[in-house]
Design a protein around this motif. Structure first.
Motif, mmCIF file in Angstrom:
data_model
loop_
_atom_site.group_PDB
_atom_site.id
_atom_site.type_symbol
_atom_site.label_atom_id
_atom_site.label_comp_id
_atom_site.label_asym_id
_atom_site.label_seq_id
_atom_site.Cartn_x
_atom_site.Cartn_y
_atom_site.Cartn_z
ATOM 1 N N THR A 89 0.824 -1.208 0.000
ATOM 2 C CA THR A 89 0.000 0.000 0.000
ATOM 3 C C THR A 89 0.855 1.254 0.000
ATOM 4 O O THR A 89 0.372 2.346 -0.343
ATOM 5 C CB THR A 89 -0.968 -0.031 1.200
ATOM 6 N N GLU A 90 2.126 1.132 0.359
ATOM 7 C CA GLU A 90 3.025 2.282 0.253
ATOM 8 C C GLU A 90 3.114 2.758 -1.190
ATOM 9 O O GLU A 90 3.335 3.946 -1.449
ATOM 10 C CB GLU A 90 4.401 1.930 0.805
ATOM 11 N N LEU A 91 2.942 1.829 -2.140
ATOM 12 C CA LEU A 91 2.954 2.205 -3.561
ATOM 13 C C LEU A 91 1.808 3.164 -3.877
ATOM 14 O O LEU A 91 1.972 4.093 -4.676
ATOM 15 C CB LEU A 91 2.856 0.950 -4.430
ATOM 16 N N LEU A 92 0.660 2.955 -3.256
ATOM 17 C CA LEU A 92 -0.477 3.859 -3.455
ATOM 18 C C LEU A 92 -0.131 5.262 -2.986
ATOM 19 O O LEU A 92 -0.410 6.259 -3.675
ATOM 20 C CB LEU A 92 -1.696 3.328 -2.707
ATOM 21 N N VAL A 93 0.491 5.361 -1.811
ATOM 22 C CA VAL A 93 0.901 6.664 -1.274
ATOM 23 C C VAL A 93 1.944 7.309 -2.176
ATOM 24 O O VAL A 93 1.842 8.494 -2.522
ATOM 25 C CB VAL A 93 1.454 6.509 0.154
#
Length: 271
Positions: A89-93
């Protein structure tokens, strides 16, 4: 005499997990454990460790046991009321932050915020942004508000389902979301950490795409011209999500892979 060294011989946990529990029980850094592994342990500490050890051996996620999970280099409180923040989910950020570069005072919306990890991380990394976050769960919002307060982030949290929480607010530069995208029939819901996490944060109770449809179809009425929408999705959903975005009028639709090389975030620009 019970010491960390003797206790480690008896524990059935992997070494790193055992150390995490002892750090939590004793409230000390890892370096202290190494330097004091022959010190006698208080009986109360041993009892507490055994309680936590039993929970972990029963499969409960470590994040729920110790009460936090690191995300984007920040420490977020978590509870069984929220999904545990995951590295992918860090990729989303990061994708959202890349889009915001060079924009002055952008308005950002995070749908289904859970622990607040996405919204708070964006607010901290882009302090000029106005960040709004929604969630249907009051318990999740309580966790998210606590995280924002402890980390010093300015986020406006609203309760309600997806866009229903906004009460007419619109004109966002960026919308991001990590919605429930696991199909209800997926056997993974009965495995590993997922068994302990809130089911409504994992699955839409349908084909895994219904929440994504609502978010994508509703984004047009909430975004400024040229605004962007980015969503996290399942390992096999990128093509379906791209088609949904394109059929709704989004341009420059593309997917980004996570560290495992799996398309994990898809988005586009609305004109």
């Amino acid at each position: 005499m019970n010491t960390l060294r003797t206790m480690s011989r008896d524990s059935k946990l992997p070494r790193l997990e055992m150390q995490m529990l002892w750090r939590h029980v004793l409230q000390v850094p890892r370096s202290w454990l190494i330097a004091h592994d022959t010190d006698p342990l208080a009986n109360t500490a041993i009892v507490r460790f055994r309680e936590l050890e039993a929970r972990r051996l029963a499969g409960e996620p470590m994040a729920y046991i110790v009460g936090y999970r690191e995300f984007m280099e920040y420490e977020f409180l978590v509870s069984p009321a929220v999904l545990i923040p995951r590295p992918e989910t860090e990729l989303l950020v990061e994708t959202g932050l890349d889009y915001l570069k060079g924009k002055r005072s952008p308005r950002v919306l995070d749908l289904g915020t859970g622990s607040g990890a996405v919204a708070v991380s964006i607010a901290l990394r882009c302090p000029g942004a106005t960040v709004v976050a929604t969630d249907l769960s009051s318990a999740a919002l309580e966790v998210a508000r606590t995280n924002a307060r402890l980390l010093g982030a300015q986020v406006d949290f609203l309760q309600g389902g997806w866009y229903d929480a906004l009460a007419g607010r619109k004109d966002f530069d960026l919308i991001v979301s990590n919605p429930p995208y696991i199909a209800a029939a997926d056997s993974h819901l009965k495995e590993g950490d997922l068994r302990f996490e809130p089911v409504t944060a994992l699955t839409d109770g349908s084909d895994g795409l219904s929440a994504l449809r609502v978010i994508i179809e509703g984004a047009a009425g909430r975004l400024l011209a040229g605004g962007a929408l980015f969503v996290e999705h399942g390992w096999d959903q990128s093509q379906d999500v791209r088609q949904l975005l394109q059929s709704t009028g989004f341009k420059r639709v593309a997917s980004a892979p996570d560290l495992a090389g799996i398309d994990r975030v898809t988005g586009g620009i609305y004109n």
